[in-house]
Scaffold this motif. Structure first.
Motif, PDB file in Angstrom:
ATOM      1  N   THR A   9      28.021 -21.013  54.454  1.00 46.74           N
ATOM      2  CA  THR A   9      27.113 -22.149  54.530  1.00 46.74           C
ATOM      3  C   THR A   9      27.541 -23.041  55.701  1.00 46.74           C
ATOM      4  O   THR A   9      28.524 -22.776  56.383  1.00 46.74           O
ATOM      5  N   GLN A  10      26.809 -24.150  55.893  1.00 43.76           N
ATOM      6  CA  GLN A  10      27.095 -25.019  57.035  1.00 43.76           C
ATOM      7  C   GLN A  10      27.669 -26.366  56.619  1.00 43.76           C
ATOM      8  O   GLN A  10      27.830 -27.251  57.442  1.00 43.76           O
ATOM      9  N   PHE A  11      28.004 -26.524  55.341  1.00 39.59           N
ATOM     10  CA  PHE A  11      28.518 -27.810  54.866  1.00 39.59           C
ATOM     11  C   PHE A  11      29.868 -28.125  55.478  1.00 39.59           C
ATOM     12  O   PHE A  11      30.177 -29.260  55.793  1.00 39.59           O
ATOM     13  N   GLY A  57      27.463 -20.912  58.782  1.00 38.82           N
ATOM     14  CA  GLY A  57      26.065 -21.304  58.757  1.00 38.82           C
ATOM     15  C   GLY A  57      25.076 -20.164  58.782  1.00 38.82           C
ATOM     16  O   GLY A  57      24.008 -20.261  59.396  1.00 38.82           O
ATOM     17  N   ASP A  91      31.708 -20.248  50.595  1.00 40.51           N
ATOM     18  CA  ASP A  91      31.430 -21.560  51.175  1.00 40.51           C
ATOM     19  C   ASP A  91      31.386 -21.509  52.696  1.00 40.51           C
ATOM     20  O   ASP A  91      30.643 -22.254  53.331  1.00 40.51           O
ATOM     21  N   ARG A  94      21.428 -31.754  59.257  1.00 37.81           N
ATOM     22  CA  ARG A  94      21.645 -30.613  58.364  1.00 37.81           C
ATOM     23  C   ARG A  94      20.922 -30.787  57.036  1.00 37.81           C
ATOM     24  O   ARG A  94      20.498 -29.808  56.411  1.00 37.81           O
ATOM     25  N   GLY A 114      32.454 -23.583  59.188  1.00 39.98           N
ATOM     26  CA  GLY A 114      31.288 -23.044  58.501  1.00 39.98           C
ATOM     27  C   GLY A 114      30.516 -22.135  59.435  1.00 39.98           C
ATOM     28  O   GLY A 114      30.229 -22.515  60.577  1.00 39.98           O
ATOM     29  N   ASP A 135      21.095 -19.779  47.552  1.00 41.42           N
ATOM     30  CA  ASP A 135      20.382 -18.580  47.998  1.00 41.42           C
ATOM     31  C   ASP A 135      20.098 -17.714  46.775  1.00 41.42           C
ATOM     32  O   ASP A 135      20.973 -17.002  46.281  1.00 41.42           O
ATOM     33  N   THR A 186      23.851 -18.873  55.863  1.00 48.99           N
ATOM     34  CA  THR A 186      23.170 -18.837  54.569  1.00 48.99           C
ATOM     35  C   THR A 186      22.953 -20.253  54.045  1.00 48.99           C
ATOM     36  O   THR A 186      23.849 -21.099  54.155  1.00 48.99           O
ATOM     37  N   PHE A 187      21.776 -20.499  53.487  1.00 46.93           N
ATOM     38  CA  PHE A 187      21.507 -21.795  52.859  1.00 46.93           C
ATOM     39  C   PHE A 187      22.403 -21.964  51.635  1.00 46.93           C
ATOM     40  O   PHE A 187      22.802 -20.978  51.007  1.00 46.93           O
ATOM     41  N   ILE A 188      22.700 -23.200  51.293  1.00 44.70           N
ATOM     42  CA  ILE A 188      23.708 -23.465  50.269  1.00 44.70           C
ATOM     43  C   ILE A 188      23.317 -22.936  48.889  1.00 44.70           C
ATOM     44  O   ILE A 188      24.181 -22.622  48.065  1.00 44.70           O
ATOM     45  N   MET A 236      28.052 -23.129  48.491  1.00 48.62           N
ATOM     46  CA  MET A 236      27.435 -22.265  47.495  1.00 48.62           C
ATOM     47  C   MET A 236      27.598 -22.909  46.121  1.00 48.62           C
ATOM     48  O   MET A 236      28.607 -23.576  45.865  1.00 48.62           O
TER      49      MET A 236
END
Length: 355
Positions: free
Chosen positions: A114-116, A132, A111, A317, A130, A138, A134-136, A1
């Motif tokens: 997210t998927q980072f 995953g 954080d 990703r 993560g 939003d 939510t997109f980093i 995020m």
């Protein structure tokens, strides 16, 4: 995020936790709000690792400052600083400790959605977690936080606007979780229908909508992927002069019209002559960093630089439809002393320091 969203989430949580002070030994509402925002910003101070080297940053980002294990320590340091930073010397650090803990915790949770990947068990483990959902970045989530703070400013005596804002954010994240489960189920149906023996199935969050996903089926050697919108029933078209949201979202097709592609982990038939070299680079000790970092690694390029061969990989990703650039493409190039770690950029191969 992004850091701004983190700060807003901590400030809104601080407003929810703030109470009207009964004496000078309690922080004022604005001080608690600022304390929450500062605490929620703190974990991203690990950006200073970038001044050591790029690799040090990538290895350490979302590490010790994002650890639930070390959270009480960081909260104590911040709580000790708060009376000095917020002109509240009559207020003891204990009065700020709870909001410091909460601010750091909401950053870590922000954080984790997210998927980072976030190393919540550092320094005892570098495993990255993560959810995953939510997109980093939003924008609706950020907007809900801003709305909650604005409403809190209008109704200053009530904590209800902050509570409603936080509840709305949780609900929005829940919508993303529903979208992810739908994307995974769509991928599972495709695997069964096509007879794909899968090792795992996942979905990568994408921008513009909580229902935009890249569904991923891993069969052990290759990925079967499709860019889908789980709630769309018709194709969405976009022209160059359409708004950014529509242009990004148009890449995601209804599940019934999904176009499935196959991405070989170690390259397709065109790389048969160097398949052994590609696998050697992937398993090389000097490439352990990327094996740890990547979640869906695929061969990016086979080339040459300085008279030696080069092989690079990328991570699905970060292969976002509609994005011109592709980050985090790393590999190894041969030199006189063996292999050198490199990044593949638009301009070519760039040597990396700080192994």
């Amino acid at each position: 995020m992004d850091t701004l969203t983190h700060a807003l989430s901590g400030a809104l949580l601080g407003r929810f936790m703030a109470r009207a002070p009964s004496d000078e030994r309690q922080p004022k509402v604005w001080q608690t709000v600022l304390a929450g925002g500062l605490a929620a910003t703190f974990p991203d101070l690990d950006f200073v690792l970038g001044y050591v080297s790029e690799l040090t940053y990538l290895r350490g980002h979302r590490g010790v400052t994002h650890s639930f294990i070390l959270l009480p320590v960081w909260a104590f340091l911040l709580a000790w600083l708060m009376p000095r930073l917020l002109r509240a010397r009559s207020v003891g650090w204990r009065r700020f400790y709870a909001v410091a803990c909460a601010g750091i915790a909401i950053h870590i949770l922000g954080d984790l959605i997210t998927q980072f990947g976030t190393m919540i068990l550092a320094p005892f483990s570098d495993r990255r977690f993560g959810w995953g959902t939510t997109f980093i970045i939003d924008l609706p989530l950020t907007g809900l936080l801003i709305a909650g703070l604005a409403a809190s400013a209008l109704w200053r005596r009530s904590r209800l606007p902050a509570a409603l804002g936080l509840a709305a954010v949780c609900a929005w994240i829940g919508v993303g979780a529903v979208g992810k489960s739908e994307a995974i189920e769509a991928a599972r149906r495709h695997a069964v229908e096509q007879g794909i023996a899968f090792v795992s199935i996942d979905a990568i969050p994408r921008p513009a909508s909580p229902f935009n996903w890249t569904a991923v089926i891993d069969d052990g050697e290759r990925y079967h992927i499709a860019h889908i919108n789980t709630r769309r029933t018709e194709l969405l078209t976009a022209e160059p002069d359409d708004n950014l949201i529509r242009r990004f979202s148009a890449h995601y097709r209804p599940v019934a019209l999904a176009q499935w592609e196959v991405r070989e982990r170690f390259g397709n038939g065109g790389y048969d002559g160097v398949r052994e070299q590609v696998r050697a680079v992937w398993s090389a000790p000097d490439f352990a960093f990327f094996r740890w970092f990547a979640m869906f690694p695929v061969l990016d390029s086979v080339g040459s630089a300085g008279g030696g061969g080069c092989v690079s990989f990328r991570d699905l990703r970060f292969e976002t439809p509609g994005r011109d650039t592709l980050p985090f493409r790393y590999g190894l190039c041969e030199n006189g002393a063996g292999w050198a770690l490199v990044e593949r950029t638009m301009a070519g191969w760039r040597a990396l320091s700080g192994r």
